[in-house]
Motif scaffolding. Structure first.
Motif, PDB file in Angstrom:
ATOM      1  N   SER A   1       0.829  -1.206   0.000  1.00 30.77           N
ATOM      2  CA  SER A   1       0.000   0.000   0.000  1.00 30.77           C
ATOM      3  C   SER A   1       0.867   1.261   0.000  1.00 30.77           C
ATOM      4  O   SER A   1       0.507   2.274  -0.614  1.00 30.77           O
ATOM      5  N   VAL A   2       2.032   1.206   0.681  1.00 28.05           N
ATOM      6  CA  VAL A   2       2.957   2.335   0.639  1.00 28.05           C
ATOM      7  C   VAL A   2       3.492   2.527  -0.780  1.00 28.05           C
ATOM      8  O   VAL A   2       3.589   3.650  -1.291  1.00 28.05           O
ATOM      9  N   ALA A   3       3.832   1.414  -1.450  1.00 32.14           N
ATOM     10  CA  ALA A   3       4.297   1.501  -2.841  1.00 32.14           C
ATOM     11  C   ALA A   3       3.200   2.041  -3.750  1.00 32.14           C
ATOM     12  O   ALA A   3       3.454   2.889  -4.618  1.00 32.14           O
ATOM     13  N   ALA A   4       1.963   1.563  -3.546  1.00 30.91           N
ATOM     14  CA  ALA A   4       0.846   2.061  -4.355  1.00 30.91           C
ATOM     15  C   ALA A   4       0.610   3.546  -4.107  1.00 30.91           C
ATOM     16  O   ALA A   4       0.338   4.319  -5.034  1.00 30.91           O
ATOM     17  N   SER A   5       0.745   3.968  -2.849  1.00 21.42           N
ATOM     18  CA  SER A   5       0.580   5.382  -2.527  1.00 21.42           C
ATOM     19  C   SER A   5       1.665   6.227  -3.192  1.00 21.42           C
ATOM     20  O   SER A   5       1.393   7.317  -3.708  1.00 21.42           O
ATOM     21  N   ALA A   6       2.904   5.722  -3.179  1.00 20.91           N
ATOM     22  CA  ALA A   6       3.991   6.450  -3.838  1.00 20.91           C
ATOM     23  C   ALA A   6       3.693   6.655  -5.314  1.00 20.91           C
ATOM     24  O   ALA A   6       3.940   7.736  -5.873  1.00 20.91           O
ATOM     25  N   LEU A   7       3.140   5.633  -5.955  1.00 14.70           N
ATOM     26  CA  LEU A   7       2.804   5.748  -7.379  1.00 14.70           C
ATOM     27  C   LEU A   7       1.615   6.677  -7.600  1.00 14.70           C
ATOM     28  O   LEU A   7       1.619   7.514  -8.518  1.00 14.70           O
TER      29      LEU A   7
END
Length: 387
Positions: free
Chosen positions: A298-304
């Motif tokens: 979810s952190v990676a998705a948020s970064a994107l």
């Protein structure tokens, strides 16, 4: 391919924003977890230094329009970013903790002032020069520089994650100095003639809706700042390995650069209010996701999601400022940037205020993220309806 006359303007804008924003504004985000790891910083002091940078950014936005020639403000800003970044490398050598605290806060505040000058003046100079050459469509490309600068700082912190943070500050300062030198050369050859001609020939300023643009831009600043400030720290809380949590910021920057390039390439004719509205809708999703589901994916998705939209919103907002005030967009851009700075100051202060009310850090972030999501969705709906 840009013509020889405007190529220095486009390249100068890209490099300027990479240095001003990617290093001057945002390099502290991926380096803060490493400084905490090295023992030279704690989380509370890091938040205070970040707040000092936001205050400096507000001061810079309020004073940027004072430069009669925006290229002068741009040059001063970039040199200042390089000097303050280099100076951050020496913070760890200050023996007194109190002196170190004030020195770090002062340097971060000064970097905020300089980066705001560079952003406002680069936008004013580049957009006006491109309009003079009837190449307004290329204006979007200069904003890829912000994402490229963020990605560069993030990759350097990621690859050098096992180095001392002081050494990374030194390396970033040298890169900023090189960028300032390049932009100085790019802007030196740009046309100085024609400023009065542009003012005389440009359409009259459209003052209707300018206040709404300022308000929406300020709401955008409040909405994006929670993930933009805390994403690497969220990732570090989930894994201690800098080679893992350090990927959050390069992803953020690459998403920013690629999204702006995509809009510049394929959405040239799309109304900018609609581009801005869609960007904020996806940003709202990215803001809410890691707070609702705390995990690495979810952190990676948020970064994107946030990285892929915050510069699109910036680009669209500043292009709307240029359209509303064709003769000299710098004052309106400065007002919008000041509103943005005020909004991003409010975000961390809200997290801190909730924490002071004995709410756990995670809960404080969740409440602030929820408020940011509501603000982003509300302004996105307004922008879409007004398009």
């Amino acid at each position: 391919m840009p013509s020889p006359a405007i190529r220095p303007v486009v390249l100068g804008g890209i490099v300027a924003l990479a240095v001003a924003m990617g290093i001057g504004r945002f390099a502290f985000t991926p380096l803060m977890p490493l400084m905490i790891r090295d023992g030279g910083l704690d989380a509370a002091t890091g938040a205070e230094w970040a707040a000092a940078n936001y205050v400096g950014y507000l001061v810079g936005a309020l004073t940027a329009a004072r430069f009669a020639d925006p290229r002068r403000g741009l040059r001063f800003g970039l040199v200042g970013v390089a000097v303050t970044t280099l100076a951050m490398a020496g913070i760890g050598g200050i023996p007194s903790p109190l002196a170190s605290l004030f020195a770090g806060a002062g340097l971060r505040a000064a970097a905020g002032v300089f980066s705001a000058w560079a952003l406002v003046c680069a936008s004013g100079w580049c957009l006006a020069e491109l309009a003079r050459h009837r190449a307004e469509a290329l204006g979007a490309w200069i904003y890829t520089g912000v994402g490229l600068g963020i990605a560069l700082a993030g990759i350097l912190a990621w690859l050098g994650g096992r180095q001392p943070a002081d050494r990374l500050w030194l390396e970033l300062g040298l890169i900023a100095a090189l960028g300032a030198w390049l932009v100085w050369g790019f802007s030196h050859g740009a046309s100085e003639a024609g400023t009065a001609q542009r003012a005389a020939a440009a359409p009259a300023a459209d003052r209707s809706g300018q206040a709404a643009l300022v308000v929406c831009y300020g709401a955008f600043g409040f909405g994006y700042i929670v993930p933009a400030t805390f994403l690497p720290a969220m990732a570090r809380a989930l894994t201690p390995d800098p080679l893992v949590f350090g990927l959050a910021w390069p992803l953020f920057g690459l998403a920013a650069a690629l999204s702006v390039a995509g809009v510049a390439r394929w959405l040239k004719q799309t109304p900018r209010r609609r581009v801005w509205a869609v960007a904020q809708a996806f940003m709202a999703l990215g803001t809410a996701l890691p707070l609702a589901v705390p995990s690495l994916w979810s952190v990676a998705a948020s970064a994107l999601l946030v990285g892929g939209t915050f510069m699109v919103a910036t680009m669209a907002g500043l292009q709307l400022a240029r359209a509303a005030h064709p003769a000299d967009p710098t004052p309106l851009i400065a007002r919008m940037t000041a509103a943005f700075a005020a909004g991003q100051i409010a975000g961390p202060l809200t997290v801190r205020a909730l924490g002071l009310l004995d709410i756990a850090d995670g809960a404080a972030l969740a409440w602030t993220g929820a408020a940011a999501t509501v603000v982003l969705v509300g302004t996105a709906v307004w922008l879409w309806c007004e398009a």
